[in-house]
Design a protein around this motif. Structure first.
Motif, PDB file in Angstrom:
ATOM      1  N   ARG A  40       0.835  -1.215   0.000  1.00 33.18           N
ATOM      2  CA  ARG A  40       0.000   0.000   0.000  1.00 33.18           C
ATOM      3  C   ARG A  40       0.865   1.259   0.000  1.00 33.18           C
ATOM      4  NH1 ARG A  40      -3.050  -3.137   3.678  1.00 33.18           N
ATOM      5  NH2 ARG A  40      -2.161  -2.007   5.466  1.00 33.18           N
ATOM      6  N   GLU A  41       1.956   1.230   0.766  1.00 36.12           N
ATOM      7  CA  GLU A  41       2.837   2.395   0.819  1.00 36.12           C
ATOM      8  C   GLU A  41       3.485   2.649  -0.537  1.00 36.12           C
ATOM      9  OE1 GLU A  41       5.617   1.906   3.980  1.00 36.12           O
ATOM     10  OE2 GLU A  41       4.090   1.892   5.558  1.00 36.12           O
ATOM     11  N   ALA A  42       3.921   1.581  -1.193  1.00 37.17           N
ATOM     12  CA  ALA A  42       4.523   1.733  -2.516  1.00 37.17           C
ATOM     13  C   ALA A  42       3.483   2.179  -3.539  1.00 37.17           C
ATOM     14  CB  ALA A  42       5.168   0.419  -2.952  1.00 37.17           C
ATOM     15  N   PHE A  43       2.263   1.667  -3.419  1.00 44.01           N
ATOM     16  CA  PHE A  43       1.201   2.025  -4.366  1.00 44.01           C
ATOM     17  C   PHE A  43       0.861   3.511  -4.269  1.00 44.01           C
ATOM     18  CE2 PHE A  43      -3.253   2.663  -5.457  1.00 44.01           C
ATOM     19  CZ  PHE A  43      -3.310   2.096  -6.727  1.00 44.01           C
ATOM     20  N   ARG A  44       0.876   4.059  -3.046  1.00 46.14           N
ATOM     21  CA  ARG A  44       0.551   5.484  -2.887  1.00 46.14           C
ATOM     22  C   ARG A  44       1.532   6.368  -3.650  1.00 46.14           C
ATOM     23  NH1 ARG A  44      -1.062   4.079   2.514  1.00 46.14           N
ATOM     24  NH2 ARG A  44       1.028   4.481   3.319  1.00 46.14           N
ATOM     25  N   ILE A  45       2.743   5.891  -3.823  1.00 44.66           N
ATOM     26  CA  ILE A  45       3.755   6.672  -4.536  1.00 44.66           C
ATOM     27  C   ILE A  45       3.707   6.407  -6.033  1.00 44.66           C
ATOM     28  CG2 ILE A  45       6.250   7.030  -4.807  1.00 44.66           C
ATOM     29  CD1 ILE A  45       6.519   6.345  -1.821  1.00 44.66           C
ATOM     30  N   LEU A  46       3.561   5.151  -6.410  1.00 45.61           N
ATOM     31  CA  LEU A  46       3.667   4.758  -7.815  1.00 45.61           C
ATOM     32  C   LEU A  46       2.330   4.687  -8.534  1.00 45.61           C
ATOM     33  CD1 LEU A  46       6.300   1.943  -7.246  1.00 45.61           C
ATOM     34  CD2 LEU A  46       6.707   4.102  -8.427  1.00 45.61           C
ATOM     35  N   ARG A  47       1.233   4.566  -7.771  1.00 48.13           N
ATOM     36  CA  ARG A  47      -0.112   4.462  -8.363  1.00 48.13           C
ATOM     37  C   ARG A  47      -0.213   3.294  -9.328  1.00 48.13           C
ATOM     38  NH1 ARG A  47      -2.477   6.565  -4.648  1.00 48.13           N
ATOM     39  NH2 ARG A  47      -4.367   6.440  -5.956  1.00 48.13           N
ATOM     40  N   SER A  48       0.494   2.229  -9.050  1.00 44.24           N
ATOM     41  CA  SER A  48       0.472   1.029  -9.891  1.00 44.24           C
ATOM     42  C   SER A  48       0.700  -0.181  -9.002  1.00 44.24           C
ATOM     43  CB  SER A  48       1.545   1.090 -10.975  1.00 44.24           C
ATOM     44  OG  SER A  48       1.742  -0.178 -11.574  1.00 44.24           O
ATOM     45  N   GLN A  49      -0.255  -1.115  -9.013  1.00 44.66           N
ATOM     46  CA  GLN A  49      -0.106  -2.314  -8.194  1.00 44.66           C
ATOM     47  C   GLN A  49       1.066  -3.151  -8.667  1.00 44.66           C
ATOM     48  OE1 GLN A  49      -1.807  -2.829  -5.483  1.00 44.66           O
ATOM     49  NE2 GLN A  49      -0.870  -4.816  -4.999  1.00 44.66           N
ATOM     50  N   HIS A  50       1.233  -3.244  -9.989  1.00 40.70           N
ATOM     51  CA  HIS A  50       2.335  -4.033 -10.541  1.00 40.70           C
ATOM     52  C   HIS A  50       3.685  -3.469 -10.111  1.00 40.70           C
ATOM     53  CE1 HIS A  50       4.714  -6.416 -13.309  1.00 40.70           C
ATOM     54  NE2 HIS A  50       5.215  -5.315 -13.837  1.00 40.70           N
ATOM     55  N   LEU A  51       3.841  -2.155 -10.222  1.00 37.42           N
ATOM     56  CA  LEU A  51       5.105  -1.537  -9.827  1.00 37.42           C
ATOM     57  C   LEU A  51       5.320  -1.635  -8.323  1.00 37.42           C
ATOM     58  CD1 LEU A  51       5.139   1.668 -12.074  1.00 37.42           C
ATOM     59  CD2 LEU A  51       6.459  -0.433 -12.379  1.00 37.42           C
ATOM     60  N   ALA A  52       4.245  -1.533  -7.557  1.00 33.73           N
ATOM     61  CA  ALA A  52       4.364  -1.655  -6.103  1.00 33.73           C
ATOM     62  C   ALA A  52       4.872  -3.043  -5.724  1.00 33.73           C
ATOM     63  CB  ALA A  52       3.017  -1.386  -5.440  1.00 33.73           C
ATOM     64  N   GLU A  53       4.360  -4.078  -6.385  1.00 34.42           N
ATOM     65  CA  GLU A  53       4.824  -5.435  -6.110  1.00 34.42           C
ATOM     66  C   GLU A  53       6.294  -5.592  -6.497  1.00 34.42           C
ATOM     67  OE1 GLU A  53       2.168  -7.961  -8.201  1.00 34.42           O
ATOM     68  OE2 GLU A  53       0.532  -7.723  -6.754  1.00 34.42           O
ATOM     69  N   GLU A  54       6.697  -4.972  -7.608  1.00 35.06           N
ATOM     70  CA  GLU A  54       8.094  -5.051  -8.016  1.00 35.06           C
ATOM     71  C   GLU A  54       9.002  -4.397  -6.974  1.00 35.06           C
ATOM     72  OE1 GLU A  54       8.748  -3.458 -11.870  1.00 35.06           O
ATOM     73  OE2 GLU A  54       7.873  -5.185 -12.911  1.00 35.06           O
ATOM     74  N   VAL A  55       8.571  -3.279  -6.419  1.00 31.37           N
ATOM     75  CA  VAL A  55       9.384  -2.567  -5.433  1.00 31.37           C
ATOM     76  C   VAL A  55       9.545  -3.415  -4.170  1.00 31.37           C
ATOM     77  CG1 VAL A  55       9.321  -0.639  -3.806  1.00 31.37           C
ATOM     78  CG2 VAL A  55       9.001  -0.216  -6.243  1.00 31.37           C
ATOM     79  N   VAL A  56       8.470  -4.032  -3.701  1.00 34.01           N
ATOM     80  CA  VAL A  56       8.559  -4.863  -2.494  1.00 34.01           C
ATOM     81  C   VAL A  56       9.452  -6.075  -2.755  1.00 34.01           C
ATOM     82  CG1 VAL A  56       7.248  -6.308  -0.891  1.00 34.01           C
ATOM     83  CG2 VAL A  56       6.347  -4.082  -1.586  1.00 34.01           C
ATOM     84  N   GLU A  57       9.361  -6.647  -3.944  1.00 31.28           N
ATOM     85  CA  GLU A  57      10.230  -7.773  -4.280  1.00 31.28           C
ATOM     86  C   GLU A  57      11.685  -7.321  -4.405  1.00 31.28           C
ATOM     87  OE1 GLU A  57       8.352  -9.320  -7.729  1.00 31.28           O
ATOM     88  OE2 GLU A  57       6.637 -10.118  -6.613  1.00 31.28           O
ATOM     89  N   ASP A  58      11.903  -6.106  -4.919  1.00 30.32           N
ATOM     90  CA  ASP A  58      13.263  -5.560  -4.965  1.00 30.32           C
ATOM     91  C   ASP A  58      13.825  -5.414  -3.548  1.00 30.32           C
ATOM     92  OD1 ASP A  58      13.659  -5.404  -7.668  1.00 30.32           O
ATOM     93  OD2 ASP A  58      12.982  -3.334  -7.862  1.00 30.32           O
ATOM     94  N   ALA A  59      12.970  -5.000  -2.627  1.00 27.97           N
ATOM     95  CA  ALA A  59      13.414  -4.858  -1.236  1.00 27.97           C
ATOM     96  C   ALA A  59      13.850  -6.209  -0.677  1.00 27.97           C
ATOM     97  CB  ALA A  59      12.287  -4.264  -0.386  1.00 27.97           C
ATOM     98  N   ALA A  60      13.101  -7.267  -1.004  1.00 28.69           N
ATOM     99  CA  ALA A  60      13.474  -8.604  -0.535  1.00 28.69           C
ATOM    100  C   ALA A  60      14.806  -9.040  -1.133  1.00 28.69           C
ATOM    101  CB  ALA A  60      12.377  -9.607  -0.910  1.00 28.69           C
TER     102      ALA A  60
END
Length: 217
Positions: A40-60
């Motif tokens: 949700r935090e990533a989505f608020r910045i990117l406005r894209s669920q796909h990109l938000a998932e990529e960012v969280v996976e990048d963090a992992a």
């Protein structure tokens, strides 16, 4: 969960100090627990669920690649900052790309960000697959797997902390390992990507071994 992850895991076993270990497993466990909020935090910045998932996976992936170099007394706020910074970086990069978009010929001359972008994509996606699999496991099983496979904690110490037999800990680690292997096999089957366990892919997927297969081998 704003308290340190170890405090939240007390419910899985008797109270008492954990043996010393690297911070990778607690941070990954916290990322799994807080994945929905981080998305949700990533989505608020990117406005894209796909990109938000990529960012969280990048963090992992970054946590796996750090191999103990990262430390955080409070994993949840640390992960929020990490995901937020990655999301902001991604948003700025996308903005620059839109401003400086060129022709296909110009794009071919742009140096690749890593040796093999496809390998990096597969690595990130497999980490995401394993994270989602670990999130479905019972907390004690996930805890035993992460502490044993990533931190190298002896199973006898895990058994003592959880107040269970060594045999049960062995079964928990075995079941979690199988679940992770099955999830990676399923990913490889869906995408036709070479499995990181396969001999032909072992040498050229050193990064994937470090981030995924290390926890699922």
């Amino acid at each position: 969960m704003n308290a340190p992850l170890h405090a939240s895991l007390r419910a899985a076993g008797p109270s008492g100090a954990l043996p010393a270990a690297s911070p990778v497993a607690p941070l990954l466990a916290a990322l799994i627990v807080h994945r929905a909020r981080l998305l949700r935090e990533a989505f608020r910045i990117l406005r894209s669920q796909h990109l938000a998932e990529e960012v969280v996976e990048d963090a992992a992936v970054k946590l796996c690649e750090a191999e103990g170099a990262l430390e955080a007394d409070h994993p949840a706020p640390f992960l929020s900052r990490l995901v937020r910074n990655l999301a902001i970086d991604r948003a700025r990069r996308l903005k620059r790309e839109r401003l400086w978009a060129g022709s296909a010929e110009e794009a071919e001359r742009v140096p690749m960000p890593c040796a093999c972008p496809l390998e990096r994509l597969e690595q990130r996606e497999m980490v995401g697959v394993v994270m989602r699999t670990l999130a479905t496991l019972p907390p004690r099983t996930r805890f035993a797997f992460l502490r044993h496979r990533l931190d190298g904690m002896p199973q006898k110490d895990i058994a003592e902390y959880l107040g269970v037999s060594r045999t049960l800990v062995n079964f928990m680690v075995r079941d979690a390992t199988k679940a992770c292997r099955d999830s990676i096999d399923g990913y490889c089957g869906r995408t036709r990507a070479p499995c990181p366990m396969a001999p032909a892919a072992t040498e050229r997927r050193a990064g994937t071994r470090g981030a995924v297969a290390k926890g699922a081998a």
